[in-house]
Design an enzyme around this catalytic site. Sequence first.
Site, PDB file in Angstrom:
ATOM      1  N   SER A 293      -9.976  -6.892  -5.661  1.00  0.00           N
ATOM      2  CA  SER A 293      -8.854  -6.034  -6.036  1.00  0.00           C
ATOM      3  C   SER A 293      -9.264  -4.787  -5.386  1.00  0.00           C
ATOM      4  CB  SER A 293      -8.648  -6.111  -7.481  1.00  0.00           C
ATOM      5  OG  SER A 293      -7.567  -5.091  -7.808  1.00  0.00           O
ATOM      6  N   ASP A 304     -10.803  -2.049   8.162  1.00  0.00           N
ATOM      7  CA  ASP A 304      -9.668  -1.825   9.402  1.00  0.00           C
ATOM      8  C   ASP A 304      -9.904  -0.698  10.176  1.00  0.00           C
ATOM      9  OD1 ASP A 304      -8.687  -4.328   8.346  1.00  0.00           O
ATOM     10  OD2 ASP A 304      -6.805  -3.560   7.280  1.00  0.00           O
ATOM     11  N   LYS A 318      -8.079 -10.930  -3.769  1.00  0.00           N
ATOM     12  CA  LYS A 318      -6.789 -10.684  -4.576  1.00  0.00           C
ATOM     13  C   LYS A 318      -6.078  -9.565  -3.883  1.00  0.00           C
ATOM     14  CE  LYS A 318      -5.840  -8.925  -9.297  1.00  0.00           C
ATOM     15  NZ  LYS A 318      -5.062  -7.664  -8.949  1.00  0.00           N
TER      16      LYS A 318
END
Length: 579
Positions: A293, A304, A318
């Site tokens: 999460s 990223d 998740k």
Amino acid sequence: MKIRILQLIALLMLPFAPAMAQEDKDHAFNVAKNMQVFNEIYNYLDLMYVDTLDADETVGTAINSMLRSLDPYTVYYPESEVKNLRTLITGRYVGIGAVIRYNQKLKRVVIDEPYAGNPAAEVGLKKGDIIISIDDSTMTDKDVSYVSSHLRGDAGTTFVLKIKRPSTGKEMDFKITRRSVEMPSIPFYGINKDGIGYLNLTGFTEGCAKEVRRAFVEMRHQGMRGFVLDLRGNGGGSLSEAVNIVNMFVPKGITLVKTRGKLKRANNDYVTQVEPIDSVMPVVVLVNGESASASEITSGSLQDLDRAVILGTRTYGKGLVQQTIDLSYNGRLKLTAGKYYIPSGRCIQAINYRHARGGYTEHIPDSLTKVFRTAGGREVRDGGGIKPDIVVRPDSLPNIAYYLTVTGLDSTEVLLDYEVDYIAKHPEIAPAADFEISDADYEDFKQRVIESGFTYDPESERALKSLKRIVQFEGYYDDAKTEFENLEKKLKHNIARDLDMNRDVLKQIISSDIVAAYYFQKGAVENSLRHDKQVKAAFDLINNPEKYKSVLDGTYKPADDNGDNGDDGEYDDEEYGEE
């Protein structure tokens, strides 16, 4: 031309409009029909069933069964359990601030670990103390949940806790005042001798981003030149806290997370709001299969944006977002309202929750995941959690260590008994970073284990027995009988040998447990870092600027290091995208 195009689109949509309207009508009818049938069934049960029904239990079971068919994160909290939800979100509860556990040998609930700076530690409760009563209520035949509910209460209320201290056999009374307890989200942070900072974050509770920022600034003032953020075992929490932590390292105005669900008005874009406190310092984030999460939002966003190297093992996966809704009679519903997407545009949800036929789960295979790109053009994928840039696997826990340490097994109590006695005999121990039980201490522990009659189920013996049954069934056993008998002799259950073979690992486990009794969670984490292969790999990476840079610019080739990254095989080092 534009008018003609719009007219054409309108004409093409006409056949679909009645179908969509009919579909909505059918759905509404099915909802109404099933709700009516449910009400009728319950009314007949309440009227005619042979026993009187408990409405809370019966309807509550129906509600929970319905929600379990969806996903594990959609949960109903009746008024009596709303406090549990609040604790989950905030990391705070009202009580004494201690972990309790059930002692299988004594059949009693005992104190396992007081939290530093909280009532249990302040009055002097210790590891192993047996809980006898709370005020006038006897606790000797109760389970953990019952005892826990009586230890908690309203802030400012006082009670008398009677315990028996196993090291002395004495019964003792402690007058304790309950107060708000905040479970520490940062058990430990500090700088090593090379100037590399380390911070262990256990949960994304309210306000944790401020604590991380404060610790980071403090370490930077002490000369920190590289930073390791440990998110291993961190199951997540507040999305906003994750965004604020990432914002410490990336510029203002970047969209980090997009949440998308059925209701457009509930969709949100989370954008960094302030300038970073450091945009150049090398950062390594440690993750594992229990990082989920908000941990995945943090590590995935930094990956990223090519702002940090992610190291460890693949995360949980998740990619779902929950929100809470107030219900009648002071209940709350936590429901999955959408998915989240991190800067590259990927959603890292690893499991599809199917709702048909009572619900089932489906892991998304790697072959069906899609390729996305980091800000610098590196390849990353969706659908399977965050795959680290550098894979470093921890040492596996030996089977004997599992049976000695996992709470709930009868065999674990010999370890607890030894630790309690050790603590009673040693008023002081060495500093947390340096402490380790001696070889003589370990020999004492070994003899206790042997004399206790401790047994466990070795995986090798179990596998051999299974293979033997298969070979006998297929008719090959007579030809291989001698080999099987030789193997059985070599794999014969020998507790003393197994304790010697796994001496180093067991010494580390015992030392960490004992340190926690003196220096609490902070000390236990600090002590464990000495033997942590993944932390060592993170420190080594920061100490190798060329390698760190090559990982982020996509030129890193682990194959060039012959698979072991030049560290004599101490840890596996794999290229992203390979299993």
